[in-house]
Design a protein around this motif. Structure first.
Motif, short mmCIF file in Angstrom:
data_model
loop_
_atom_site.label_atom_id
_atom_site.label_comp_id
_atom_site.label_asym_id
_atom_site.label_seq_id
_atom_site.Cartn_x
_atom_site.Cartn_y
_atom_site.Cartn_z
N VAL A 119 13.90 12.91 -8.27
CA VAL A 119 12.52 12.67 -7.82
C VAL A 119 12.32 11.25 -7.29
N PRO A 120 12.83 10.19 -7.94
CA PRO A 120 12.61 8.85 -7.38
C PRO A 120 13.09 8.70 -5.94
N SER A 121 14.20 9.33 -5.59
CA SER A 121 14.68 9.23 -4.20
C SER A 121 13.78 10.00 -3.25
N GLU A 122 13.13 11.05 -3.75
CA GLU A 122 12.16 11.78 -2.92
C GLU A 122 10.93 10.92 -2.64
N LEU A 123 10.56 10.07 -3.58
CA LEU A 123 9.35 9.24 -3.45
C LEU A 123 9.62 8.02 -2.57
N ALA A 124 10.05 8.29 -1.36
CA ALA A 124 10.30 7.21 -0.39
C ALA A 124 8.97 6.74 0.20
N LEU A 125 8.90 5.47 0.50
CA LEU A 125 7.68 4.90 1.07
C LEU A 125 7.39 5.51 2.43
N ILE A 126 6.15 5.90 2.65
CA ILE A 126 5.69 6.35 3.97
C ILE A 126 5.24 5.10 4.72
N ASP A 127 6.03 4.67 5.67
CA ASP A 127 5.80 3.38 6.33
C ASP A 127 4.43 3.30 7.00
N GLY A 128 3.98 4.40 7.59
CA GLY A 128 2.69 4.40 8.27
C GLY A 128 1.54 4.12 7.32
N THR A 129 1.62 4.66 6.10
CA THR A 129 0.56 4.42 5.12
C THR A 129 0.64 2.99 4.61
N ALA A 130 1.86 2.48 4.42
CA ALA A 130 2.00 1.08 3.99
C ALA A 130 1.39 0.15 5.03
N ALA A 131 1.60 0.45 6.30
CA ALA A 131 1.01 -0.36 7.37
C ALA A 131 -0.52 -0.28 7.32
N LEU A 132 -1.03 0.90 7.04
CA LEU A 132 -2.47 1.09 6.92
C LEU A 132 -3.04 0.26 5.77
N ILE A 133 -2.33 0.24 4.67
CA ILE A 133 -2.77 -0.56 3.52
C ILE A 133 -2.81 -2.04 3.88
N ARG A 134 -1.78 -2.51 4.56
CA ARG A 134 -1.76 -3.92 4.95
C ARG A 134 -2.93 -4.23 5.90
N GLU A 135 -3.23 -3.30 6.79
CA GLU A 135 -4.33 -3.50 7.74
C GLU A 135 -5.67 -3.52 7.00
N LYS A 178 -6.18 -4.36 3.87
CA LYS A 178 -6.26 -5.60 3.11
C LYS A 178 -6.60 -6.78 4.02
N ALA A 179 -6.03 -6.78 5.21
CA ALA A 179 -6.32 -7.86 6.16
C ALA A 179 -7.79 -7.88 6.57
N GLN A 180 -8.42 -6.71 6.51
CA GLN A 180 -9.85 -6.61 6.81
C GLN A 180 -10.73 -6.94 5.61
N GLU A 223 6.68 0.98 -9.59
CA GLU A 223 6.29 -0.42 -9.84
C GLU A 223 7.47 -1.37 -9.69
N GLN A 224 8.64 -0.90 -10.05
CA GLN A 224 9.82 -1.77 -9.97
C GLN A 224 10.32 -1.95 -8.55
N HIS A 225 10.05 -0.99 -7.67
CA HIS A 225 10.63 -1.01 -6.33
C HIS A 225 9.64 -1.27 -5.20
N HIS A 226 8.35 -1.38 -5.52
CA HIS A 226 7.35 -1.60 -4.47
C HIS A 226 6.30 -2.59 -4.97
N PRO A 227 5.72 -3.39 -4.08
CA PRO A 227 4.76 -4.42 -4.49
C PRO A 227 3.37 -3.86 -4.74
N LEU A 228 3.26 -2.95 -5.68
CA LEU A 228 1.97 -2.30 -5.93
C LEU A 228 0.90 -3.31 -6.31
N HIS A 229 1.28 -4.33 -7.07
CA HIS A 229 0.29 -5.30 -7.53
C HIS A 229 -0.18 -6.20 -6.38
N GLU A 230 0.56 -6.26 -5.31
CA GLU A 230 0.11 -7.00 -4.13
C GLU A 230 -0.83 -6.14 -3.28
N TRP A 231 -0.57 -4.84 -3.26
CA TRP A 231 -1.36 -3.95 -2.42
C TRP A 231 -2.68 -3.54 -3.06
#
Length: 206
Positions: free
Chosen positions: A84-100, A102-104, A123-131
């Motif tokens: 399951v952890p390998s299935e839970l790959a980051l969806i880059d488009g949503t990550a970009a949306l989150i950054r956008e 936050k920038a707003q 939590e160990q592999h992605h910057p959830l606390h930043e997002w």
């Protein structure tokens, strides 16, 4: 407006039919077969898997229960759960949306049905606390969507009223439950359509 993201199928890939076809090719030759097996394996996130989601059963117990219920070899079930952890790959488009977002200057939270081992992995592999300012994992609060209890708990955790949040989730029963409780909720399909909706709501520039 506080924006609340689901995780599986929204920020992280989660598509059980293709996942099972990939990790269990001897049982699921294609996505159609994978979809049929997913109904028995995940039980629409109730039953054995629902207890795992809610932190009411650990991974070994869940594997035992699925094996007893289905007759599938336990070692094969463990192999799926370990993948399951390998299935839970980051969806880059949503990550970009989150950054956008936050920038707003928007405040972001998350509300995710996620067993504790997988929550730890994310939590160990992605910057959830930043997002995100904060978030709720079902496995840690012993409740899961679409039950009212987790939505009420989330509002308390986010220090928000239902009318102050916009919730993005890919699972229709969760959207229906949130809407019934007065949340602003939108059914997520792709990052591209989500951005169009956020622009329409005035949360992002066109």
């Amino acid at each position: 407006m506080k924006i609340v993201f689901d995780f599986g199928g929204v920020l992280f890939r989660w598509h059980p039919p293709s996942f099972l076809a990939r990790v269990w090719p001897h049982r699921a030759a294609d996505e159609t077969a994978g979809a049929a097996i997913a109904k028995d394996f995940f039980q629409a996130y109730t039953g054995d898997w629902g207890a795992f989601d809610q932190g009411l059963a650990d991974a070994p117990t869940t594997a035992d229960r699925i094996a007893q219920r289905t007759g599938w070899p336990r070692e094969e079930i463990v192999a799926v759960m370990d993948a399951v952890p390998s299935e839970l790959a980051l969806i880059d488009g949503t990550a970009a949306l989150i950054r956008e977002l936050k920038a707003q200057g928007h405040t972001l939270h998350f509300l995710s049905n996620m067993p504790e081992p997988y929550a730890d992995h994310l939590e160990q592999h992605h910057p959830l606390h930043e997002w995100f300012v904060s978030g709720v994992f079902s496995g840690r609060v012993k409740q899961s969507k679409p039950a009212r209890e987790i939505f009420d708990l989330a509002l308390e955790h986010f220090d928000a009223e239902a009318s102050e949040v916009l919730f993005l989730d890919d699972y229709p029963p969760n959207i229906e439950a949130a809407t019934a409780l007065g949340w602003n909720a939108w059914l997520f399909t792709t990052p591209e359509t989500a951005r169009v909706e956020l622009v329409r709501r005035g949360l992002l520039p066109g």
